[in-house]
Motif scaffolding. Structure first.
Motif, PDB file in Angstrom:
ATOM      1  N   LEU A 263       0.895  -1.004  -0.154  1.00 31.50           N
ATOM      2  CA  LEU A 263      -0.094   0.076  -0.227  1.00 31.50           C
ATOM      3  C   LEU A 263       1.028   1.321  -0.012  1.00 31.50           C
ATOM      4  O   LEU A 263       1.732   1.298   0.775  1.00 31.50           O
ATOM      5  CB  LEU A 263      -0.977  -0.073   1.071  1.00 31.50           C
ATOM      6  CG  LEU A 263      -1.641   1.162   1.437  1.00 31.50           C
ATOM      7  CD1 LEU A 263      -2.702   1.551   0.536  1.00 31.50           C
ATOM      8  CD2 LEU A 263      -2.588   1.181   2.695  1.00 31.50           C
TER       9      LEU A 263
ATOM     10  N   ALA B  13      -6.767  -5.259 -12.689  1.00 28.16           N
ATOM     11  CA  ALA B  13      -7.462  -4.250 -11.800  1.00 28.16           C
ATOM     12  C   ALA B  13      -9.073  -5.092 -11.468  1.00 28.16           C
ATOM     13  O   ALA B  13      -9.385  -5.860 -12.517  1.00 28.16           O
ATOM     14  CB  ALA B  13      -7.617  -3.010 -12.215  1.00 28.16           C
TER      15      ALA B  13
ATOM     16  N   PRO C 279      -3.650   6.392  -8.227  1.00 33.62           N
ATOM     17  CA  PRO C 279      -4.696   5.332  -7.828  1.00 33.62           C
ATOM     18  C   PRO C 279      -5.049   4.204  -8.918  1.00 33.62           C
ATOM     19  O   PRO C 279      -5.418   3.328  -8.698  1.00 33.62           O
ATOM     20  CB  PRO C 279      -6.094   6.430  -7.581  1.00 33.62           C
ATOM     21  CG  PRO C 279      -5.106   7.466  -7.049  1.00 33.62           C
ATOM     22  CD  PRO C 279      -4.047   7.789  -7.738  1.00 33.62           C
TER      23      PRO C 279
ATOM     24  N   ASP D 270      -3.376   2.860 -10.931  1.00 36.82           N
ATOM     25  CA  ASP D 270      -2.302   1.854 -10.904  1.00 36.82           C
ATOM     26  C   ASP D 270      -2.693   0.627  -9.926  1.00 36.82           C
ATOM     27  O   ASP D 270      -2.080  -0.323  -9.943  1.00 36.82           O
ATOM     28  CB  ASP D 270      -0.946   2.150 -10.568  1.00 36.82           C
ATOM     29  CG  ASP D 270      -0.384   3.273 -11.866  1.00 36.82           C
ATOM     30  OD1 ASP D 270       0.340   4.265 -11.107  1.00 36.82           O
ATOM     31  OD2 ASP D 270      -0.511   3.023 -12.856  1.00 36.82           O
ATOM     32  N   THR D 271      -3.614   0.771  -9.267  1.00 33.54           N
ATOM     33  CA  THR D 271      -3.988  -0.490  -8.164  1.00 33.54           C
ATOM     34  C   THR D 271      -4.565  -1.424  -8.869  1.00 33.54           C
ATOM     35  O   THR D 271      -5.411  -1.501  -9.703  1.00 33.54           O
ATOM     36  CB  THR D 271      -5.068   0.187  -7.053  1.00 33.54           C
ATOM     37  OG1 THR D 271      -4.653   1.332  -6.668  1.00 33.54           O
ATOM     38  CG2 THR D 271      -5.727  -0.930  -6.268  1.00 33.54           C
TER      39      THR D 271
ATOM     40  N   GLN E  88      -0.368  -7.731  -4.648  1.00 35.18           N
ATOM     41  CA  GLN E  88      -1.143  -6.585  -4.786  1.00 35.18           C
ATOM     42  C   GLN E  88      -0.491  -5.473  -4.681  1.00 35.18           C
ATOM     43  O   GLN E  88       0.343  -5.191  -3.590  1.00 35.18           O
ATOM     44  CB  GLN E  88      -2.243  -6.837  -3.624  1.00 35.18           C
ATOM     45  CG  GLN E  88      -3.026  -5.349  -3.283  1.00 35.18           C
ATOM     46  CD  GLN E  88      -4.320  -5.642  -4.800  1.00 35.18           C
ATOM     47  OE1 GLN E  88      -4.597  -6.743  -5.053  1.00 35.18           O
ATOM     48  NE2 GLN E  88      -4.532  -4.497  -5.182  1.00 35.18           N
TER      49      GLN E  88
ATOM     50  N   THR F  56      -1.858  -1.519  -3.971  1.00 33.45           N
ATOM     51  CA  THR F  56      -2.958  -0.397  -3.845  1.00 33.45           C
ATOM     52  C   THR F  56      -2.330   0.827  -3.695  1.00 33.45           C
ATOM     53  O   THR F  56      -1.400   1.052  -2.848  1.00 33.45           O
ATOM     54  CB  THR F  56      -3.498  -0.821  -2.713  1.00 33.45           C
ATOM     55  OG1 THR F  56      -3.883  -2.276  -2.642  1.00 33.45           O
ATOM     56  CG2 THR F  56      -4.732   0.101  -2.279  1.00 33.45           C
ATOM     57  N   VAL F  57      -2.730   1.947  -4.421  1.00 30.49           N
ATOM     58  CA  VAL F  57      -2.361   3.222  -4.437  1.00 30.49           C
ATOM     59  C   VAL F  57      -3.747   4.229  -3.965  1.00 30.49           C
ATOM     60  O   VAL F  57      -4.599   4.211  -4.654  1.00 30.49           O
ATOM     61  CB  VAL F  57      -1.878   3.759  -5.731  1.00 30.49           C
ATOM     62  CG1 VAL F  57      -1.340   5.048  -5.810  1.00 30.49           C
ATOM     63  CG2 VAL F  57      -0.971   2.837  -6.438  1.00 30.49           C
ATOM     64  N   SER F  58      -3.167   4.745  -2.741  1.00 30.74           N
ATOM     65  CA  SER F  58      -4.433   5.523  -2.141  1.00 30.74           C
ATOM     66  C   SER F  58      -4.211   6.942  -2.670  1.00 30.74           C
ATOM     67  O   SER F  58      -3.110   7.331  -2.791  1.00 30.74           O
ATOM     68  CB  SER F  58      -4.535   5.603  -0.681  1.00 30.74           C
ATOM     69  OG  SER F  58      -3.325   6.066  -0.073  1.00 30.74           O
TER      70      SER F  58
END
Length: 120
Positions: free
Chosen positions: A10, A39, A86, A88-89, A115, A117-119
């Motif tokens: 993350l 995705a 985001p 790229d998640t 995984q 995850t980009v916030s």
């Protein structure tokens, strides 16, 4: 032959991650290595590929050009991801075209996925 991927996690938008993937087993040679991503609700898509032992030939999806860098060393492939967004998640999968020591024929193998995850 096994492909073991690692390095996901993350991260906030604008951050960086580095993915690694190691191929092991009855390998005579490794030709093309690459990263793909999937995705939720979308098809798996190509992110980047690298060809040749020295990794001299690379190919990138337009969406990651200038932000991601693929490299390889022997049977290892890396994906340096900078300026993450985001969008790229996804689950990132490594893939390798491997020539087996037994048959001397090439086969494609996939890693288990990691995984990212980009916030925002």
């Amino acid at each position: 032959v096994q492909l073991q991927a690692s390095g996901g996690g993350l991260v906030q938008a604008g951050g960086s991650l580095r993915l690694s993937c190691a191929a092991s087993g009855m390998i005579f040679a490794v030709d093309i290595m690459g990263w793909y991503r999937q995705a939720p609700g979308k098809q798996r898509e190509l992110v980047a590929t690298v060809t040749g032992v020295t990794g001299s030939r690379t190919n990138y999806a337009d969406s990651v050009k200038g932000r991601f860098t693929i490299s390889r060393e022997a049977a290892m492939v890396y994906l340096q991801m900078n300026s993450l967004k985001p969008e790229d998640t996804a689950v990132y999968y490594c893939k390798a075209r491997v020539v087996l020591t037994t048959t001397r024929n090439p086969y494609d193998y996939w890693g288990q996925g990691t995984q990212v995850t980009v916030s925002s």
